[in-house]
Design a protein around this motif. Structure first.
Motif, PDB file in Angstrom:
ATOM      1  N   ASN A   1      -0.977   9.556  -4.118  1.00 37.56           N
ATOM      2  CA  ASN A   1       0.675   8.779  -3.112  1.00 37.56           C
ATOM      3  C   ASN A   1       0.537   7.986  -2.355  1.00 37.56           C
ATOM      4  O   ASN A   1       0.900   7.403  -1.725  1.00 37.56           O
ATOM      5  N   LEU A   2      -0.243   7.100  -3.807  1.00 35.81           N
ATOM      6  CA  LEU A   2      -0.871   5.807  -3.666  1.00 35.81           C
ATOM      7  C   LEU A   2       0.458   4.684  -3.727  1.00 35.81           C
ATOM      8  O   LEU A   2       0.232   3.789  -3.041  1.00 35.81           O
ATOM      9  N   VAL A   3       0.946   5.289  -4.564  1.00 35.69           N
ATOM     10  CA  VAL A   3       2.623   4.321  -5.503  1.00 35.69           C
ATOM     11  C   VAL A   3       2.722   4.812  -4.559  1.00 35.69           C
ATOM     12  O   VAL A   3       4.079   5.928  -4.873  1.00 35.69           O
ATOM     13  N   ARG A   4       3.940   4.145  -3.772  1.00 35.58           N
ATOM     14  CA  ARG A   4       5.146   5.066  -3.113  1.00 35.58           C
ATOM     15  C   ARG A   4       6.734   4.711  -4.343  1.00 35.58           C
ATOM     16  O   ARG A   4       8.134   4.523  -3.671  1.00 35.58           O
ATOM     17  N   GLU A   5       6.571   3.516  -4.368  1.00 35.06           N
ATOM     18  CA  GLU A   5       7.532   2.600  -5.558  1.00 35.06           C
ATOM     19  C   GLU A   5       7.725   2.169  -6.825  1.00 35.06           C
ATOM     20  O   GLU A   5       6.730   1.859  -7.149  1.00 35.06           O
ATOM     21  N   TYR A   6       8.527   2.918  -7.557  1.00 35.43           N
ATOM     22  CA  TYR A   6       8.715   3.056  -8.954  1.00 35.43           C
ATOM     23  C   TYR A   6       9.945   2.116  -8.887  1.00 35.43           C
ATOM     24  O   TYR A   6      10.921   2.351  -9.160  1.00 35.43           O
ATOM     25  N   PRO A   7       9.505   1.595 -11.041  1.00 30.73           N
ATOM     26  CA  PRO A   7       8.291   1.334 -11.183  1.00 30.73           C
ATOM     27  C   PRO A   7       7.404  -0.101 -11.078  1.00 30.73           C
ATOM     28  O   PRO A   7       8.041  -0.404  -9.974  1.00 30.73           O
ATOM     29  N   HIS A   8       6.123   0.687 -11.355  1.00 29.02           N
ATOM     30  CA  HIS A   8       5.343  -0.488 -10.902  1.00 29.02           C
ATOM     31  C   HIS A   8       4.035  -0.478 -11.681  1.00 29.02           C
ATOM     32  O   HIS A   8       4.279  -0.108 -12.789  1.00 29.02           O
ATOM     33  N   VAL A   9       4.076  -2.071 -11.564  1.00 27.34           N
ATOM     34  CA  VAL A   9       2.626  -2.317 -12.719  1.00 27.34           C
ATOM     35  C   VAL A   9       1.669  -1.752 -11.800  1.00 27.34           C
ATOM     36  O   VAL A   9       1.002  -2.818 -10.320  1.00 27.34           O
ATOM     37  N   PRO A  10       0.384  -1.048 -12.255  1.00 27.69           N
ATOM     38  CA  PRO A  10      -0.639  -1.283 -11.508  1.00 27.69           C
ATOM     39  C   PRO A  10      -1.725  -1.515 -12.055  1.00 27.69           C
ATOM     40  O   PRO A  10      -1.727  -2.980 -12.417  1.00 27.69           O
ATOM     41  N   GLY A  11      -3.064  -1.579 -11.294  1.00 29.20           N
ATOM     42  CA  GLY A  11      -4.141  -2.431 -11.184  1.00 29.20           C
ATOM     43  C   GLY A  11      -5.020  -3.251 -10.264  1.00 29.20           C
ATOM     44  O   GLY A  11      -3.611  -3.990  -9.880  1.00 29.20           O
ATOM     45  N   ILE A  12      -5.930  -2.012  -9.054  1.00 30.41           N
ATOM     46  CA  ILE A  12      -5.970  -2.750  -8.104  1.00 30.41           C
ATOM     47  C   ILE A  12      -6.644  -4.411  -8.434  1.00 30.41           C
ATOM     48  O   ILE A  12      -6.789  -4.780  -7.476  1.00 30.41           O
ATOM     49  N   ASP A  13      -7.128  -4.521  -9.664  1.00 30.72           N
ATOM     50  CA  ASP A  13      -8.394  -5.669  -9.231  1.00 30.72           C
ATOM     51  C   ASP A  13      -6.991  -6.911 -10.275  1.00 30.72           C
ATOM     52  O   ASP A  13      -6.727  -6.457 -11.534  1.00 30.72           O
ATOM     53  N   LEU A  14      -7.919  -8.438 -10.291  1.00 33.23           N
ATOM     54  CA  LEU A  14      -7.225  -9.155 -11.281  1.00 33.23           C
ATOM     55  C   LEU A  14      -8.317 -10.241 -11.790  1.00 33.23           C
ATOM     56  O   LEU A  14      -8.683 -10.690 -10.025  1.00 33.23           O
ATOM     57  N   ALA A  15      -8.147 -10.757 -12.089  1.00 28.40           N
ATOM     58  CA  ALA A  15      -8.835 -12.565 -12.625  1.00 28.40           C
ATOM     59  C   ALA A  15      -8.215 -13.277 -14.262  1.00 28.40           C
ATOM     60  O   ALA A  15      -7.655 -12.561 -14.947  1.00 28.40           O
ATOM     61  N   GLY A  16      -8.045 -14.359 -13.528  1.00 25.28           N
ATOM     62  CA  GLY A  16      -7.146 -15.662 -14.293  1.00 25.28           C
ATOM     63  C   GLY A  16      -6.245 -16.636 -13.225  1.00 25.28           C
ATOM     64  O   GLY A  16      -7.556 -17.425 -13.312  1.00 25.28           O
ATOM     65  N   THR A  17      -5.917 -17.632 -13.757  1.00 21.35           N
ATOM     66  CA  THR A  17      -5.688 -19.271 -14.186  1.00 21.35           C
ATOM     67  C   THR A  17      -4.307 -19.369 -13.665  1.00 21.35           C
ATOM     68  O   THR A  17      -3.152 -18.386 -13.877  1.00 21.35           O
ATOM     69  N   VAL A  18      -3.913 -19.958 -12.677  1.00 21.81           N
ATOM     70  CA  VAL A  18      -2.948 -20.172 -11.591  1.00 21.81           C
ATOM     71  C   VAL A  18      -2.110 -21.110 -12.593  1.00 21.81           C
ATOM     72  O   VAL A  18      -2.760 -21.964 -13.167  1.00 21.81           O
TER      73      VAL A  18
END
Length: 337
Positions: free
Chosen positions: A56-73
């Protein structure tokens, strides 16, 4: 026309969430001060749970998962970050209650970001990811409670997984004698290469201990499993020593007694990487990058794409993933600017 991008979108169905690759626009993104081009994300145990609709970690859908990210501003309304900055985001319930890293674009709060650690590419930062950051926090907690390299055997449970693999490597580099627990004997050579001096079959610790207290064997432990294995480990801790608990792959219930705490002064240290304060977070990341250079991370890392995630979610929940897995969104070496 609003810019479009690809994302893995979870949508709730009668039998649970269903993941599909969708084309979204910037207008679909939630509010936030910083717009990012995401180069890489990671696959963690929690990601597997989210993709399979567990906990029950996600409460609202639709949802984009992925608890980590790295990128460019790309855009920033916050003076702490400017277009072109390379950043990392782990924790803060991103991928759970906030849209996460399984998309080519993300819009997030500036407070959630830290600069990419010195010496890491965005891919290498995600090869470390929540797993490496958690392992570093766990070791620092043990050090804060008196652990030193001459203390004796240090146990790492779930040693073949992401947190476990990095914990074994970090502890070995800090001079500790590491005993690695794994249920996959074929990974013995891999764990020895990471620095483990001894391999212990999972079956030896998988059940609740036969007595509340066992022989005093362990000088410290990074536990990624929880459940009955943690109960067994607690019974075998040496006097005054500590266990850093940071996972629940073996279950959230802990069937133990107070005797290890009352008669041996054992410390059970909870490790939270989600809401860790920013300054401590940045310091732990920089130490991690110093102890575990990017080239060494590359050796324990596999790479997948968005469309591979549903399959690999099942694999990580089944304990079939060794080391780390990064998710390719927009690789740095593919950029033209």
């Amino acid at each position: 026309m609003t810019e479009s991008f690809k994302a893995l979108l979870l949508e709730q169905q009668p039998d649970g969430p269903e993941a599909t690759i969708r084309t979204l626009s910037l207008d679909d993104l939630p509010a936030g001060a910083v717009l990012l081009q995401v180069h890489y994300s990671g696959l963690n145990y929690k990601d597997g749970m989210i993709l399979r609709g567990q906990g029950n970690l996600v409460r609202e859908y639709p949802h984009v998962p992925g608890i980590d990210l790295a990128g460019t501003v790309l855009e920033s309304a916050d003076p702490r970050f400017a277009p072109g900055d390379s950043v990392v985001l782990t924790g803060h319930r991103v991928g759970e209650i906030h849209w996460g890293g399984y998309a080519e674009r993300a819009r997030v709060r500036a407070d959630w970001l830290i600069p990419k650690p010195t010496g890491y590419s965005t891919r290498q930062a995600m090869a470390a990811g929540t797993a490496g950051f958690t392992a570093m926090l766990a070791i620092e907690a043990l050090e804060d409670h008196g652990l030193r390299p001459d203390a004796g055997e240090i146990l790492v449970t779930g040693a073949s997984g992401g947190v476990g693999s990095i914990a074994v490597c970090l502890l070995a580099r800090l001079g500790y004698a590491v005993t690695a627990v794994t249920g996959r004997p074929e990974n013995g050579e891999y764990l020895h290469r990471l620095g483990a001096t001894q391999i212990l079959p999972r079956s030896e610790l998988a059940q609740t201990p036969p007595k509340p207290l066992l022989g005093e064997r362990w000088a410290g432990c990074v536990d990624t499993v929880g459940g009955d294995m943690l109960a067994h480990v607690l019974a075998g801790m040496a006097y005054g020593r500590s266990v850093a608990a940071c996972g629940l792959a073996g279950g959230a219930q802990l069937r133990t007694t107070v005797l290890p705490f009352l008669l041996r002064g054992v410390n059970l240290l909870g490790i939270d990487s989600v809401l860790c304060p920013t300054e401590r977070r940045r310091a732990a990341w920089e130490r991690l990058a110093t102890l575990l250079p990017g080239d060494d991370l590359d050796a324990i890392t596999a790479e997948i794409g968005l469309d591979d995630l549903p399959y690999f979610a099942g694999q990580i929940l089944a304990g079939q993933i060794r080391g780390r897995t990064v998710v390719r969104l927009d690789p740095e070496d593919a950029r033209t600017a």
